[in-house]
Write an enzyme that holds these catalytic residues in place. Structure first.
Site, PDB file in Angstrom:
ATOM      1  N   SER A  51       5.902   9.337   5.780  1.00 43.42           N
ATOM      2  CA  SER A  51       7.478   9.670   5.215  1.00 43.42           C
ATOM      3  C   SER A  51       8.415  10.495   6.243  1.00 43.42           C
ATOM      4  O   SER A  51       7.911  11.003   7.048  1.00 43.42           O
ATOM      5  CB  SER A  51       7.166  10.588   4.140  1.00 43.42           C
ATOM      6  OG  SER A  51       6.558  10.177   3.143  1.00 43.42           O
TER       7      SER A  51
HETATM    8  N1  SAM Z   1       2.835  11.886   2.652  1.00 41.13           N
HETATM    9  C1  SAM Z   1       2.487  10.730   3.319  1.00 41.13           C
HETATM   10  C2  SAM Z   1       2.775  10.869   4.793  1.00 41.13           C
HETATM   11  O1  SAM Z   1       3.210  11.850   5.422  1.00 41.13           O
HETATM   12  O2  SAM Z   1       2.305  10.003   5.583  1.00 41.13           O
HETATM   13  C3  SAM Z   1       3.216   9.504   2.593  1.00 41.13           C
HETATM   14  C4  SAM Z   1       2.297   8.254   2.640  1.00 41.13           C
HETATM   15  S1  SAM Z   1       3.280   6.688   2.105  1.00 41.13           S
HETATM   16  C5  SAM Z   1       5.136   7.008   2.061  1.00 41.13           C
HETATM   17  C6  SAM Z   1       2.752   6.644   0.438  1.00 41.13           C
HETATM   18  C7  SAM Z   1       1.314   6.333   0.355  1.00 41.13           C
HETATM   19  O3  SAM Z   1       0.816   6.400  -1.049  1.00 41.13           O
HETATM   20  C8  SAM Z   1       0.912   5.030   1.050  1.00 41.13           C
HETATM   21  O4  SAM Z   1      -0.116   5.364   1.745  1.00 41.13           O
HETATM   22  C9  SAM Z   1       0.030   4.213  -0.203  1.00 41.13           C
HETATM   23  O5  SAM Z   1      -0.905   3.401   0.022  1.00 41.13           O
HETATM   24  C10 SAM Z   1      -0.235   5.355  -1.217  1.00 41.13           C
HETATM   25  N2  SAM Z   1      -0.191   5.136  -2.466  1.00 41.13           N
HETATM   26  C11 SAM Z   1       0.315   4.118  -3.432  1.00 41.13           C
HETATM   27  N3  SAM Z   1      -0.071   4.073  -4.554  1.00 41.13           N
HETATM   28  C12 SAM Z   1      -0.963   4.945  -4.704  1.00 41.13           C
HETATM   29  C13 SAM Z   1      -1.811   5.295  -5.832  1.00 41.13           C
HETATM   30  N4  SAM Z   1      -1.863   4.939  -6.963  1.00 41.13           N
HETATM   31  N5  SAM Z   1      -2.952   6.375  -5.382  1.00 41.13           N
HETATM   32  C14 SAM Z   1      -3.177   6.959  -4.462  1.00 41.13           C
HETATM   33  N6  SAM Z   1      -2.234   6.507  -3.182  1.00 41.13           N
HETATM   34  C15 SAM Z   1      -1.148   5.464  -3.381  1.00 41.13           C
END
Ligand code: SAM
Length: 207
Positions: A51
């Site tokens: 993010s």
């Molecule tokens: N906080 C993270 C960082 O700083 O890197 C942000 C990661 S990204 C914006 C959002 C993440 O949510 C992705 O890695 C995606 O695979 C995960 N994601 C999407 N749907 C999900 C779910 N139902 N359960 C867990 N993770 C999920």
């Protein structure tokens, strides 16, 4: 980066101090490392992103947590926000649906001696075993407020979750107001997150 965050309205010193201490470049793929301190989301593989720093800051600030509070993060991704929450003294539980991303995040987090509990699964159903949480942060955007996550908050706790279409979402700050799962919602401005995929999120696409 910190000046930029305060110029954009982040004023919680604990958030700023944690973001000063956690080295973001450790969570960024090597070819992109010279962009680590830009205020931008960056690709981390599997179609996902680390993010944007402003997004991490505004979501963390909106949780209104204090040291020792129990926080559930949905979407570990690179592990960066996990490390920021842990640096603020939170007890962090984090769920990532893509196992390879969780493996990479764990390598970095463990190398930094960050304390957290993690698993790979669908975070839209929460983590009942460790509930109730003082705060829950969802780092991907879904079509609605996940019901299970409201149930797993303590009364007075906050859920920060992007909700909207696949193209853009509003950041919702949900405060649980009763044991019957009533809640109040405050909307922050528009954002663009990767999709929250799961039972209470978007369906997985075939492509
Ligand atoms: N906080 C993270 C960082 O700083 O890197 C942000 C990661 S990204 C914006 C959002 C993440 O949510 C992705 O890695 C995606 O695979 C995960 N994601 C999407 N749907 C999900 C779910 N139902 N359960 C867990 N993770 C999920």
């Amino acid at each position: 980066m910190l000046r930029l965050l305060s110029d954009r309205g982040i004023c919680d010193e604990r958030v700023l101090s944690a973001m000063l201490r956690v080295e973001r470049h450790l969570f960024v793929p090597i070819p992109l490392r010279n962009h680590s301190y830009d205020d931008a989301a960056l690709p981390i593989g599997e179609g996902q992103t680390i993010s944007q720093p402003f997004t991490v800051a505004i979501m963390t600030e909106a949780l209104h947590l204090k040291e020792g509070d129990k926080v559930l993060e949905i979407g570990t991704g690179s592990g960066y926000q996990t490390a920021v929450l842990a640096a603020m003294g939170m007890r962090v539980f984090t769920i990532e649906r893509i196992p390879s991303l969780l493996r990479s995040a764990k390598q970095v987090l463990d190398g930094m001696n960050v304390r957290y509990v993690s698993k790979s699964s669908d975070g839209t159903i929460g983590w009942r075993e460790f509930a109730p949480f003082d705060g829950i942060v969802v780092t991907a955007g879904g079509p609605e407020i996940p019901k299970s996550l409201v149930e797993q908050l303590r009364v007075g706790g906050r859920l920060v979750v992007p909700v909207g279409s696949l193209d853009f979402q509003q950041l919702k700050i949900v405060t649980k107001t009763s044991e019957n799962n009533d809640y109040a919602v405050e909307d922050k401005s528009d954002f663009k997150f990767v999709p929250l995929i799961g039972r209470d999120g978007w369906p997985e696409s075939d492509g």
